[in-house]
Write an enzyme that holds these catalytic residues in place. Structure first.
Site, PDB file in Angstrom:
ATOM      1  N   ASP A 269       6.830  -1.645 -11.651  1.00 12.58           N
ATOM      2  CA  ASP A 269       5.463  -1.518 -11.161  1.00 12.58           C
ATOM      3  C   ASP A 269       5.186  -0.047 -10.883  1.00 12.58           C
ATOM      4  O   ASP A 269       6.109   0.786 -10.895  1.00 12.58           O
ATOM      5  CB  ASP A 269       5.359  -2.362  -9.877  1.00 12.58           C
ATOM      6  CG  ASP A 269       3.939  -2.422  -9.345  1.00 12.58           C
ATOM      7  OD1 ASP A 269       3.004  -2.266 -10.139  1.00 12.58           O
ATOM      8  OD2 ASP A 269       3.773  -2.618  -8.123  1.00 12.58           O
TER       9      ASP A 269
ATOM     10  N   GLU B 116       2.477   4.006 -13.780  1.00 11.10           N
ATOM     11  CA  GLU B 116       1.421   4.696 -14.566  1.00 11.10           C
ATOM     12  C   GLU B 116       1.723   6.173 -14.755  1.00 11.10           C
ATOM     13  O   GLU B 116       1.336   6.694 -15.796  1.00 11.10           O
ATOM     14  CB  GLU B 116       0.063   4.479 -13.887  1.00 11.10           C
ATOM     15  CG  GLU B 116      -0.458   3.052 -14.011  1.00 11.10           C
ATOM     16  CD  GLU B 116       0.314   2.039 -13.187  1.00 11.10           C
ATOM     17  OE1 GLU B 116       0.862   2.440 -12.153  1.00 11.10           O
ATOM     18  OE2 GLU B 116       0.396   0.867 -13.592  1.00 11.10           O
TER      19      GLU B 116
ATOM     20  N   ASP C 121      -3.645  -5.501 -10.589  1.00  7.15           N
ATOM     21  CA  ASP C 121      -4.213  -6.004  -9.333  1.00  7.15           C
ATOM     22  C   ASP C 121      -5.642  -6.502  -9.478  1.00  7.15           C
ATOM     23  O   ASP C 121      -6.609  -5.798  -9.176  1.00  7.15           O
ATOM     24  CB  ASP C 121      -4.157  -4.906  -8.264  1.00  7.15           C
ATOM     25  CG  ASP C 121      -2.726  -4.506  -7.957  1.00  7.15           C
ATOM     26  OD1 ASP C 121      -1.799  -5.248  -8.347  1.00  7.15           O
ATOM     27  OD2 ASP C 121      -2.529  -3.450  -7.326  1.00  7.15           O
TER      28      ASP C 121
HETATM   29  C1  GLC Z   1       1.146  -3.115  -6.757  1.00  8.57           C
HETATM   30  C2  GLC Z   1       1.385  -4.192  -7.789  1.00  8.57           C
HETATM   31  C3  GLC Z   1       1.516  -5.539  -7.114  1.00  8.57           C
HETATM   32  C4  GLC Z   1       2.613  -5.482  -6.080  1.00  8.57           C
HETATM   33  C5  GLC Z   1       2.364  -4.362  -5.084  1.00  8.57           C
HETATM   34  C6  GLC Z   1       3.519  -4.181  -4.110  1.00  8.57           C
HETATM   35  O1  GLC Z   1      -0.092  -3.281  -6.165  1.00  8.57           O
HETATM   36  O2  GLC Z   1       0.418  -4.207  -8.776  1.00  8.57           O
HETATM   37  O3  GLC Z   1       1.747  -6.530  -8.077  1.00  8.57           O
HETATM   38  O4  GLC Z   1       2.713  -6.702  -5.423  1.00  8.57           O
HETATM   39  O5  GLC Z   1       2.161  -3.151  -5.770  1.00  8.57           O
HETATM   40  O6  GLC Z   1       4.697  -3.932  -4.757  1.00  8.57           O
END
Ligand code: GLC
Length: 805
Positions: A407, A410, A485
């Protein structure tokens, strides 16, 4: 020289006339009077590459997107010259290059129809700030031409009339008009006069596409640096274009383990251990099938990757193995930011080995993420990727984690206006040093690649499972993905449907959304409708931020739980069907979801449809996207389709109202299809499957279906230990014949097929199995005819003597 004064005034430069031509096997070089060179490479008869330089020579030819496994080779290449053009001909295409302007026109060689044509074509602007050029390409756009693709754009499937940017961006609670979001997939398919072609602009700098928005008859694309470097694919079928793009940028290296196609439950965050177990036990208690449970960032010690919070998870190895006993695979999150902490081993090692990204003048890149100030590994360095892959040893080999979720790659940086690294950050780019301007869009991809390498190594002999948020073209080789998200509202259900279809036609099939919505909280009805859509998404996971309450299938009322269970069960029954579709994707790049335009491009009614899609080859699905609906209108593509729920046959080619109360959704099966089904399991591997059901949908005429099986995990299938069954159904007035042709060396655990025939128009008088008559005693006399046969039959012949009234 042809010039466009207005553009010229804005600082644009254009190629002048061609003064030189050279050929080097499959590469053709056209040089202009002002030192522009067009390098045209003939990769296949229907695949050309166009590369331009303005300085007389080309950069090192390096791309993260293109796979070394791409199929290349052509049958014919002929070059002619006339007064005005160089004419390059293959067995599929004719490409005219104007001597006067370097502009390109591409025709179908068979019927001389113009497929795609430069408007101004290549032009550029010098970049005073960074050096190099802003490179641009403009193409003629025809009235009636449509455009598709471009990854995860959350807007209408048909891109026409819109402008988009590719710059991978953390986009919490994005909306329909947010652009860019998490992915950069600079590939689109154009469709005009029934012929489809594709353009992949392989340039990792920030790029933009304008689909006849600024000027009605012009489609253009440009990037803030690098080369004008694009690939042109010709169909004429859209599926061929998508397959060809997927072949070039890579099919997934292998099938996912079958469990990864099951249901996944996630939340930010399930902790401590007792909470995780409460969730998994409730699944088993309520008999809702589920294969994977996720650990979000709170499992770590102060959000340090590769550590555990021992208060919450005192013995992760024991916990993971206890979850395994229940049939759950544990997936853990790993982010790129490494906390600056001199007592933290990963940080210390990264620093010692000089693996973190640096600013232009040598200082380390520093940015805030969950753990506070972090440094970030330079995943564009092969040595760093190797190191990173090694960090998974304990997590995977020792603790038994089965999947890793990447995650914030980017890369996302908090509290800075541009949400990411500054432009000047340096990257190795695998020996082609550059700034973040060039590496940004591929950073997440390279992180996922390094993670994949680690999982592959330590999961062996099982297949790895990785999921990523950020991606560039080609990322599908290593990992699955989700759409980031989103929000718990009806518009986002629409968006999720669009994104999964769009990803599929952008070569990245293993995709899904946060079911129910990540931000905010869904009502039970929205959650139910989202699960209904989700069973048809290759990646099938519920996830939520957890800020607004629970989002498990039992968090609403009992009706919701029951309906959700029913739909998840359908997903589990369809696993062999989805697995077969996945095999086709891995083997030849066939998109897993087919938007209607991909399914039937000749029917212009499909060109602007958004909601309906075909899952695999033969199941048509259409989610209900509004509250309080008892059904919806939808377009049924041409042909005859069986309503999944009651076997009623509808004739397509028109829009229809389809009943679908909250416990239902519009699902149709293509006539003639043979749909393989497993019995319901609580998780993949719960049961040894001794019998596979084949749902046979009678058709007057012929239809092909397939069933792929292997060990559901491991690499044996790549060595021929798979089983591929091709079924040909032939239906006539008084008979139905199913021929089976088998290949592969895998002995399936199932021994028999339960044949269930739908829509048979006659009463059965005799069944012959490989010329032996079988007893009819166990046939049901009304409704669906059902009987059991040995799995290795070659021909099943069902005869009748009179038509049912
Ligand atoms: C980001 C991700 C989400 C995750 C969060 C905490 O917002 O997109 O899926 O739960 O981070 O790790």
């Amino acid at each position: 020289m042809i010039v466009n004064t207005e553009l010229e005034q804005k600082g644009n430069l254009f190629p002048s006339k061609i003064i030189g031509f050279e050929k080097d096997v499959d590469k053709l070089y056209f040089t202009t009077d002002n030192d522009v060179i067009l390098q045209l490479t003939v990769l296949r008869d229907s695949l050309l590459r166009f590369r331009y330089t303005t300085v007389g020579n080309f950069d090192n030819d390096f791309s993260y997107a293109i796979t070394k496994y791409a199929s290349i080779g052509y049958n014919r290449l002929k070059i002619d010259e006339n007064e005005d053009y160089f004419v390059v001909t293959t067995s599929k295409l004719r490409c005219d290059i104007s001597k006067e302007s370097l502009r390109v026109s591409i025709y179908d060689v068979k019927d001389n129809v113009l497929i795609n044509q430069d408007e101004i074509g290549f032009h550029w602007e010098e970049s005073y700030e960074f050096g190099g050029n802003i490179v641009k390409m403009s193409k003629v756009s025809n009235d009636g031409e449509s455009y598709y693709g471009l990854g995860d754009k959350p807007n209408h499937l048909n891109l026409k009339g819109k402008r988009y940017t590719n710059w991978v961006t953390d986009s919490y609670a994005y909306g329909k008009d947010t652009d860019p979001i998490y992915k950069a997939i600079p590939f689109y398919t154009g469709l005009h006069h029934g012929k489809a072609y594709g353009i992949f602009f392989d340039n990792s700098f920030r790029s933009s596409f304008d689909f006849a928005q600024e000027r009605r008859n012009v489609t253009s694309f440009w990037a803030q640096g690098g080369e004008m470097n694009y690939y042109f694919f010709y169909g004429p079928k859209m599926t061929d274009v998508v397959e060809s793009y997927t072949d070039l940028t890579g099919k997934p290296h292998h099938l996912p383990p079958m469990w990864a196609l099951g249901f996944h439950q996630c939340k930010w965050s399930y902790y401590p251990e007792s909470k995780v177990k409460e969730i998994t036990s409730t699944f088993r208690k309520l008999k809702i099938p589920c294969d994977a449970i996720y650990l979000d960032i709170d499992y770590m010690e102060g959000f340090r990757c590769f550590t555990w919070n021992k208060d919450y998870f005192p013995d992760p190895k024991r916990m993971v193995s206890e979850l395994k006993e229940q049939g759950f695979k544990t997936v853990a999150i790993i982010d790129p930011g490494i906390k600056i902490d001199k007592d933290y081993s990963v940080f210390k090692e990264g620093l010692e080995k000089d693996y973190f990204c640096k600013r232009a003048d040598g200082a380390y890149m520093k940015g805030k993420v969950w753990p506070g100030e972090c440094h970030f590994p330079d995943f564009t360095n092969a040595e760093v990727r190797e190191w990173w892959s090694g960090l998974f040893k304990e997590l995977i080999e020792e603790i038994g984690i089965k999947g890793v979720w990447n995650d914030m790659n980017e890369p996302a940086v908090m509290e800075v206006p541009n949400k990411t690294f500054p432009d000047d950050v340096r990257h190795d780019y695998d020996g082609n040093p550059c700034s973040h301007r060039k590496a940004h869009n591929i950073y997440g991809m390279q992180m996922a690649r390094a993670t994949y390498q680690g999982l592959k190594k330590y999961s062996y002999p099982k297949r790895p499972f990785v999921i990523t948020r950020a991606a560039y073209s080609g990322t599908q080789r290593y990992t699955s993905t989700w759409t980031g998200d989103n929000i718990a509202n009806w518009e986002h259900l629409w968006i999720a449907n669009i994104q999964a279809q769009r990803m599929s036609m952008s070569g990245f099939g293993f995709a899904g959304s946060d079911i129910g919505g990540f931000a905010e909280q869904p009502q039970g009805e929205l959650f139910t409708r989202w699960i209904q859509l989700g069973i048809f998404h290759p990646f099938f996971r519920v996830h939520s931020s957890g800020d607004h309450g629970d989002q498990e299938p039992w968090a609403f009322d009992e009706d919701v739980t029951d309906i959700v269970r029913k739909f998840i069960e359908i997903r589990y029954q369809l696993l062999p069907y989805l697995y077969t579709a996945f095999w086709n994707y891995v083997d030849h790049g066939t998109p897993l979801l087919k938007s209607l335009v991909l399914y039937d491009q000749d029917d212009v009614n499909t060109h602007y449809r958004t909601d309906e899609f075909v899952f695999g080859e033969q199941i048509l699905a259409c989610p209900v996207l509004e509250p309080n609906a008892k059904g919806r209108r939808m377009y049924i593509p041409k042909g005859r389709w069986y309503n999944f729920w009651d076997d009623e046959v509808v004739k397509g080619g028109k829009e229809m109202w389809i009943d679908a109360d909250i416990d239902s959704m519009p699902i149709f099966i293509k006539e003639g299809a043979i749909i393989p089904k497993f019995p319901i399991q609580q998780y993949v591997g719960e049961k040894e499957i001794k019998e596979v059901t084949l749902d046979v949908y009678y058709k007057k005429g012929k239809e092909e279906s397939e069933l792929f099986s292997d060990a559901n995990d491991g690499y044996d299938y790549t060595k021929g230990r798979y089983s591929l069954r091709n079924f040909t159904l032939t239906g006539r007035k008084n008979e139905l014949i199913i021929n089976q042709y088998k290949e592969g060396k895998f002995i399936t655990p199932y021994e028999t097929f339960k044949i269930q025939i739908h829509g048979l128009p006659f009463d059965i008088s005799e069944i012959q199995l490989d010329n032996e008559t079988i007893s009819l005693n166990h046939l049901k006399s009304n409704g669906t005819s059902s009987f059991v046969v040995d799995k290795n039959f070659s021909e099943l012949h069902i005869k009748g003597n009179q038509s049912k009234s």
